[in-house]
Design an enzyme around this catalytic site. Structure first.
Site, PDB file in Angstrom:
ATOM      1  N   GLY A 221       0.834  -1.206   0.000  1.00 23.09           N
ATOM      2  CA  GLY A 221       0.000   0.000   0.000  1.00 23.09           C
ATOM      3  C   GLY A 221       0.860   1.245   0.000  1.00 23.09           C
ATOM      4  N   LYS A 222       0.205   2.361   0.215  1.00 22.56           N
ATOM      5  CA  LYS A 222       0.915   3.635   0.264  1.00 22.56           C
ATOM      6  C   LYS A 222       1.809   3.684   1.482  1.00 22.56           C
ATOM      7  CE  LYS A 222      -2.703   6.268   0.409  1.00 22.56           C
ATOM      8  NZ  LYS A 222      -3.781   5.259   0.328  1.00 22.56           N
ATOM      9  N   GLU A 223       1.285   3.174   2.577  1.00 21.28           N
ATOM     10  CA  GLU A 223       1.978   3.390   3.837  1.00 21.28           C
ATOM     11  C   GLU A 223       2.342   2.107   4.560  1.00 21.28           C
ATOM     12  OE1 GLU A 223      -0.570   6.381   5.775  1.00 21.28           O
ATOM     13  OE2 GLU A 223       0.856   7.776   4.900  1.00 21.28           O
TER      14      GLU A 223
ATOM     15  N   LYS B 293      -4.222 -13.950   8.791  1.00 18.43           N
ATOM     16  CA  LYS B 293      -4.436 -13.620   7.376  1.00 18.43           C
ATOM     17  C   LYS B 293      -5.917 -13.770   7.039  1.00 18.43           C
ATOM     18  CE  LYS B 293      -3.732 -14.928   2.700  1.00 18.43           C
ATOM     19  NZ  LYS B 293      -3.543 -16.056   1.784  1.00 18.43           N
TER      20      LYS B 293
ATOM     21  N   GLY C 149      -9.708 -13.338   1.256  1.00 16.03           N
ATOM     22  CA  GLY C 149     -10.668 -12.447   0.621  1.00 16.03           C
ATOM     23  C   GLY C 149      -9.927 -11.362  -0.126  1.00 16.03           C
TER      24      GLY C 149
ATOM     25  N   ASP D 181     -10.634   5.730   8.389  1.00 10.74           N
ATOM     26  CA  ASP D 181     -10.207   5.643   6.985  1.00 10.74           C
ATOM     27  C   ASP D 181     -10.995   4.519   6.309  1.00 10.74           C
ATOM     28  OD1 ASP D 181      -8.803   6.166   4.637  1.00 10.74           O
ATOM     29  OD2 ASP D 181      -7.127   4.868   5.177  1.00 10.74           O
TER      30      ASP D 181
ATOM     31  N   ASP E  11      -6.709  -2.317   8.413  1.00  7.24           N
ATOM     32  CA  ASP E  11      -5.995  -1.037   8.296  1.00  7.24           C
ATOM     33  C   ASP E  11      -6.466   0.015   9.313  1.00  7.24           C
ATOM     34  OD1 ASP E  11      -4.169   0.706   7.286  1.00  7.24           O
ATOM     35  OD2 ASP E  11      -5.142   1.023   5.352  1.00  7.24           O
TER      36      ASP E  11
END
Ligand SMILES: Nc1ncnc2c1ncn2[C@@H]1O[C@H](COP(=O)(O)OP(=O)(O)OP(=O)(O)O)[C@@H](O)[C@H]1O
Ligand SMILES: [Mg+2]
Length: 304
Positions: free
Chosen positions: A104-106, A188, A191, A227, A246
């Site tokens: 991801g981005k972060e 984990k 999906g 988020d 997240d």
């Protein structure tokens, strides 16, 4: 670096390499680049050994160095990853690491295996990765230097706290296993992200399952995601199991803008269902359902 070489490299690291990495990590609380003499001091190794080890970890690209105005070293992300990996392995939480699950981005997320044979997800937070150059600019103004390391660690700690709380209240989130430095080890989820579904057999059912979990998080755990979107909801093919992932930016219901943040989350996800699956539920009903536990009409239909 490819994932395979990442693990191969990890296996190459020897005990004294780790001593030097740990000494550099300690020094980074006070220095952007830890002076060579300080590494000698913190590591308690003879100077010639430190000389050999800093060259080795530099060659393995686990640290960055400067030679002027003094000779100094700092960890890079891989060096920091390896310290976290070492903790998980030595503490008996982690047996092996597999391929990437999501970049991801972060954060970077990898598949992992526990000693009990359970499949897990290992998430490395990487705040400030995009802005190394920006960091360089900030540097000249004398602002905090090794911010990425501390910010990433705080994000991991925060996410782990959230997962523990939410999981204990039965919210559909990955099972928290352990946390160290900037890394979180969790169950984990089977999906894929909601955004990747072209069609849903029963969009209303999926939407309501998400709302049920947002409600549980809010009313029982006192937690707001902050988020929430189609990128942070995972769903299986059969549409049985939704999971919200997240959580590092979560806020509690005591946050001064809690209401606003909750509404933003709910608007985001409602808009997605309207746009993509033409699902129309009044926003007031959605909000009343989550905040007050009031069953909306559609929910009643669904529950019958
Ligand atoms: N527990 C998990 N089980 C399976 N896959 C996961 C798990 N956690 C994360 N992933 C995968 O890794 C991706 C990135 O994880 P996450 O959303 O937590 O981090 P992120 O860096 O904030 O991502 P982004 O910036 O894209 O929102 C997810 O989209 C998902 O595909
Ligand atoms: Mg995400």
């Amino acid at each position: 670096m490819s994932f395979k070489s990442f693990m191969e490299k990890f296996k190459e690291i020897e005990a004294e390499d780790f001593k030097v990495l740990l000494a550099i990590e300690s020094g980074m609380k006070n220095y952007e680049y830890v002076p060579f003499e300080k590494i000698v001091e913190y590591s308690k190794l003879p100077i010639d050994k430190v000389e050999y080890r800093v060259n080795r970890v530099s060659r393995l690209r686990l640290v960055r160095s400067i030679t002027s105005p003094y000779r100094g070293y700092c960890l890079n992300y891989i060096g920091y990853d390896f310290l976290a990996l070492r903790f998980f392995v030595n503490s008996g939480f982690l047996e092996a690491v597999g391929g990437p699950l999501g970049v991801g981005k972060e954060a970077d997320v990898y598949e992992a295996l526990t000693p009990e044979g359970d499949v897990a997800a290992l998430k490395f937070h990487r705040l400030g990765r995009i802005s190394f150059r920006q960091t360089a600019k900030v540097r000249s103004y004398g602002k905090p230097k090794t911010f990425w390391l501390f910010r990433s660690k705080i994000a991991a700690e925060k996410e782990y706290e959230a997962l523990k709380k939410l999981y204990s209240y039965g919210v559909s989130v990955p099972k928290p296993i352990s946390q160290n430095r900037h890394a979180v080890l969790m169950g984990k989820i089977e999906g894929i992200r909601l955004i990747e579904f072209k069609h849903l057999k029963d969009p209303e059912n999926v939407f309501l399952k998400i709302l049920e979990n947002v409600k549980l998080a809010y009313r029982k755990a006192g937690v707001i995601h902050a988020d929430l979107s189609e990128y942070n909801v995972l769903l299986d093919e059969e549409e049985r199991n939704i999971q919200i992932i997240d959580w590092p930016q979560y806020v509690t219901i005591n946050h001064p803008n809690a209401q606003q943040i909750l509404e933003r989350d709910l608007k985001n996800i409602s808009k997605f269902f309207k746009r993509k699956f033409n699902l129309e539920i009044s926003f007031k009903d959605v909000l009343d359902f989550v905040v007050l536990g009031k069953p909306v009409k559609k929910v009643q239909i669904f529950l019958q």
